[in-house]
Write a protein that holds these residues in place. Structure first.
Motif, mmCIF file in Angstrom:
data_model
loop_
_atom_site.group_PDB
_atom_site.id
_atom_site.type_symbol
_atom_site.label_atom_id
_atom_site.label_comp_id
_atom_site.label_asym_id
_atom_site.label_seq_id
_atom_site.Cartn_x
_atom_site.Cartn_y
_atom_site.Cartn_z
ATOM 1 N N GLY C 133 -100.195 101.414 53.543
ATOM 2 C CA GLY C 133 -100.162 102.844 53.250
ATOM 3 C C GLY C 133 -101.535 103.406 52.925
ATOM 4 O O GLY C 133 -101.966 104.418 53.490
ATOM 5 N N THR E 38 -96.773 96.073 49.348
ATOM 6 C CA THR E 38 -95.625 96.434 50.184
ATOM 7 C C THR E 38 -95.052 95.203 50.880
ATOM 8 O O THR E 38 -93.835 95.037 50.987
ATOM 9 N N GLN E 81 -92.334 103.157 50.757
ATOM 10 C CA GLN E 81 -93.567 103.933 50.590
ATOM 11 C C GLN E 81 -93.523 105.184 51.475
ATOM 12 O O GLN E 81 -93.973 106.250 51.090
ATOM 13 N N ASP E 155 -91.753 101.622 45.780
ATOM 14 C CA ASP E 155 -93.129 101.590 46.281
ATOM 15 C C ASP E 155 -93.744 102.982 46.136
ATOM 16 O O ASP E 155 -93.553 103.839 46.991
HETATM 17 MG MG MG Z 1 -98.148 99.615 50.451
#
Ligand code: MG
Ligand code: ATP
Ligand code: ATP
Ligand code: MOO
Ligand code: MG
Lengths: 232, 232, 205, 232, 205
Positions: C133, E38, E81, E155
């Motif tokens: 991300g 993640t 996320q 997340d």
């Molecule tokens: Mg992540």
């Protein structure tokens, strides 16, 4: 399997006709797919229906309509003759036209599905980065529609390689000019006991299209090299 | 209602046989089921074991193939009809020509093509090739023929002006208003054109023999004659 | 250079309206989720058409008075709330997309510099789908800066970054704000970020 | 346009054959599309080639192969006969089989394109929410592949409505049983001067497929009601 | 109930490895962007297969010793996320997806309660594509909680929310942590969030 000179020339002609049909149709089909996927206008369903016509009508009828339109007495035929001195009658170009028309609906549908699947926000992102409409199309929309374009090429080529009814009705069955594989197969089928010949020619068709398939799979792998389809 | 016998018949018999079957039904018999297609396709269906009652072929060759497979009821094969070959031109054409030994066919064609049913495959084309060879003009036009899928497609090429001349059955030419018969080929210039009929071994229908007999009757012959066939 | 905005746009049954002038420097757009911050940025970028009003940056009218510049003519760098990287181009090609299209004279940052302060040198050969991300977010920031824009729109650009990286990027944003004097519209929910970067705050509700 | 009773019955038959072909093929085609899109296994390209075969081979050859396999003497035909007492010869079910085989490659490709476009992370999300493989498939993968399924239905139906060569070769041209619109058109084409009839029947085909198109557009709109394709 | 993790997994040329025991309560995973947070959650959820190691929640082994439970059998609620809402289902159907699949006895929150503290009542009839960033995030949180999980993975769940909303949701997370005693793995870069919620911190690097 050793091929005779005649078989070679039939295969070469089929490749020429199928290749020309698919390549010439590609941009037209893409444009139609784009319009059908993106634009809303009166008559859209009608255009969609028109594109599907060659799929719905028996091929012989399509050939017959081509003959009416592109024959020496037909409007399109006269126009081509007087402006370009070109006639499609009994020529391989006529066979390619017939194959192109028959392949059109399949090609349009495949590309349309891909175009409808494009995340349009990415086109917006490209525009904010300075890309004009056309540049964003070339560098974002088109590559994202690539799976559909490749599917269209395969479907269109396979259909062209198999096209029979419209071709023979429109430009007849002239050796070296319009006698593609399916026409040769048809002739052989009309003769009692020629099943071995039919099988041979049919296997040739199969080999050609398997070749096209393998080529397209390779292209997919090359263009997407290592790119995972979706995250994770 | 009761189903009549299943009759597999060469496509060129469509109109005349439909009328004859109507006449038979008018006598109170169940209406025969008529299936029209190319003789080759029908013969293959019989050989594959299709449950039909009568077979009417457009040539002897395919009837022979069925006979060889042992699928004809003994003693039922006979010649039903005969036909003639004619040279045709578009209705507006002024060409004058009589099919005879060494007649100037190539010159009359000019730069155009001669429309035929496929001379290597379709019966009508085979007869035409035989006739032209017999008359000594085949060599001059062999490279300039346009082999079509069947007689009707060949005639369409002439009707549409795509070919200045064509060779078809007299029965076909008679029914079209868009073509003109230029001349008839001497009966001796090609093997006799015969449409054989036979009852199939697989036939279970009680009317099979009766309908066959009717087709050979005076009443039916009159119908066929009206459509241009000769009846031996 | 100032940004002068007075726009209105209907979305579903909501009407997003905003009217403010942002001076040079960084203007924070502040407001609860769903108030219309992203929609305003989209209108400034030319991705969403206002129903009425005007948008001016410096002396240029981007929208209004009969003008409606297409996005590519607005010279705006936009860091989207969702990275929006091109999935069919590797990281390097994503970064260079706008860079290569920009007039060389208009560029004010090079690939090396961007890669350096964003810490994405090891990612250049990767496909976007394989990025984490925060990695994707940094590439998106680099892509916008490299297109040599005259004005920046940043929609929560630092939301998924750790404190250290966040500090480095904020330092660069400060430099862009102060040295290049680019007007910046900046959406964030982070008090500390806004306190450090903003020269002005627009509260929406 | 008023239809005669005979025309009505031809239209009804075409709808029955096309509808059955498409509905029966749908699950098979979807399974094939799924396997080709998702699985990697040796022989995958071969399977892909096999699926494309009916597109590549002239329809007449496909019909001939069907005749060999499903005719009363063919292995598949015998098996059907002895286990289910069913024969496809001269039956509308045979026509549906032919149409199904011809439609298969188009349907598989369309659905495969959509399946390849599914964001697989959504399937993962469904699993974490307690959905088993099958439930996630039904509630996530399948609805997301819907555009491809609808395109497959339209393409498949149109192709079925237009199928001629394989049908007439396999199950002949039996009125009320296998004589669908294209076969009726073929029959009319055999009769010189029946162009009006041909045109009428061709227009009927066009109307049917336009109906299918409109229906599919309506379905798309209904199932996606108001859902914007992608954000913004 | 504790979470016991010892896993390793190769991704491209990186190896993600983690080994820790998280007690009951909320354990914050802390670490720079790209360190593998993640990926660890994905392995716990059953979406990414570890190359070796084990994952245990309470007395249940989710992975290791020949066991590899499918995601749907792990009874885990995962807030991704990236929202990852189902685009073909309206907000209400998204929220109820896991809820309807869960054993009624296992559910510990109802639609009304979730809608209420997330403030998404006015969004129930909308398609996900029309939601703002923060709206989508809240729906994703609701969807995960409503599936009645035995363990939560979050997340950066609050990254794009404003302070007020953030506070309300944190209060609910605290309640889940304390009253239901659900173990929670929580990824965040926000110091304040972690200080308030975490009963333990795992630093990754
Ligand atoms: Mg992540
Ligand atoms: N297919 C892949 N090939 C190479 N590297 C990969 C691949 N998939 C993931 N990675 C790398 O694995 C690392 C861990 O990714 P992960 O998403 O777990 O990070 P993260 O800790 O969640 O980061 P963030 O805070 O930025 O979200 C990242 O550096 C990522 O680039
Ligand atoms: N097509 C639509 N139909 C109805 N409402 C819409 C539509 N598109 C956007 N909206 C609404 O418009 C509002 C503004 O959205 P926007 O994305 O601009 O919010 P935002 O301020 O950026 O929020 P966030 O901080 O959560 O990202 C939201 O409430 C959103 O739900
Ligand atoms: O009736 Mo035929 O078999 O086309 O010559
Ligand atoms: Mg927003």
């Amino acid at each position: 399997m050793m091929l005779s000179a005649e078989e070679w020339s039939i295969v070469a002609l089929s490749l020429k006709v199928g290749g020309a049909a698919v390549l010439v149709t590609l941009p037209v089909a893409f444009a139609l797919a784009w319009v059908l996927a993106r634009k809303r206008f009166p008559g859209r369903v009608l255009l969609d229906g028109l594109v599907h016509l060659p799929l719905v009508l028996p091929p012989v009828v399509t050939g017959w309509l081509l003959l009416i339109a592109f024959g020496p007495l037909g409007p399109a035929g006269r126009w081509l003759e007087s402006w370009f001195g070109v006639s499609l009658m009994f020529r391989w170009t006529g066979a390619a036209l017939a194959a192109a028309i028959m392949a059109l609906p399949l090609m349009v549908r495949a590309m349309r599905l891909s175009i409808e699947g494009i995340d349009r926000r990415l086109e917006g992102a490209a525009r904010t980065l300075g890309a004009g409409r056309w540049h964003a199309f070339r560098t974002v929309s088109l590559p994202l529609a690539l799976p559909g374009v490749l599917a269209a090429l395969v479907l269109g080529f396979a259909r062209s390689i198999g096209e029979f009814g419209a071709t023979i009705t429109f430009v007849s069955n002239i050796p070296g000019e319009t006698r593609t594989l399916p026409l040769a197969i048809y002739s052989a089928l009309q003769v009692p006991g020629a099943e071995a010949m039919v099988t041979r020619l049919a296997l040739l068709s199969v080999a050609l299209s398997l070749g096209a398939l393998v080529l397209s799979e390779w292209l997919v792998r090359r263009t997407h090299a290592g790119r995972p389809p979706h995250g994770d | 209602a009761d189903r009549g016998p299943v009759v597999l018949a060469a496509a060129s018999l469509q109109e005349s046989l439909t009328e004859a079957a109507g006449a038979w039904a008018a006598k109170g018999h169940p209406k025969p089921v008529l299936s029209f297609a190319a003789s080759s396709a029908l013969a293959r269906q019989v050989i594959a074991g299709a449950p039909a009652d009568l077979f009417l072929s457009a040539d002897e060759e395919w009837m022979d193939a069925v006979a060889k497979a042992g699928l004809l009821r003994r003693g039922t094969r006979t010649t039903l009809l005969g036909n003639r070959l004619v040279l045709i031109a578009p209705a507006a054409s002024a060409v004058r020509l009589t099919p005879a030994r060494g007649f100037p066919l190539a010159r009359a064609l000019g730069s155009g093509r001669l429309a035929l049913a496929d001379p290597d495959a379709v019966p009508a084309g085979k007869y035409a090739k035989a006739a032209l060879m017999h008359l000594g003009v085949w060599r001059g036009v062999a490279a300039r023929v346009a082999p079509a899928e069947n007689v009707r497609a060949a005639m369409a090429l002439v009707e549409r002006g795509a070919a200045p001349l064509g060779i078809v059955y007299a029965t076909d030419a008679k029914a079209s208003r868009a073509v003109r018969v230029v001349g008839t080929f001497p009966a001796a210039s090609h093997p006799p054109i015969r449409y054989p009929v036979a009852v199939l071994k697989a036939s279970r229908h009680k009317d099979a023999a009766g309908f066959r007999a009717f087709l050979l009757s005076k009443q039916a012959r009159a119908i066929f004659a009206r459509h241009g066939f000769s009846t031996p | 250079m100032a940004i002068d905005i007075d726009i209105e746009r209907r979305l579903g049954d909501r009407v997003i309206a905003a009217r403010f002038t942002a001076g040079p420097g960084l203007t924070a757009l502040f407001g609860p989720s769903g108030v219309g911050k992203t929609s305003i940025l989209n209108m400034v970028a030319g991705l969403l058409r206002p129903d009425r009003g005007h948008i001016r940056v410096g002396t240029r009218t981007l929208f209004g008075d009969g003008v409606d510049l297409p996005p590519e003519a607005r010279r705006i760098g936009y860091v989207f709330q969702d990275g929006r990287l091109f999935p069919h181009r590797r990281v390097r090609a994503n970064l260079l997309y706008g860079h290569d299209l920009a007039d060389p004279a208009a560029r004010w940052m090079g690939l090396d510099e961007a890669v350096d302060f964003l810490g994405i040198g090891h990612l250049l050969g990767r496909w976007p789908a394989s990025l984490s991300g925060g990695e994707a977010q940094r590439v998106a920031i680099g892509r916008a800066l490299l297109s040599g824009p005259e004005c920046l729109l940043m929609d929560e650009p630092l939301s998924s970054l750790d404190a250290a990286r966040r500090g480095e990027i904020m330092a660069v944003i400060e430099r862009i704000r102060d040295e290049l004097k680019l007007p910046i519209l900046y959406v964030s929910h982070d008090r500390a970020e806004v306190d450090r970067l903003a020269t002005g705050v627009v509260a929406l509700e």
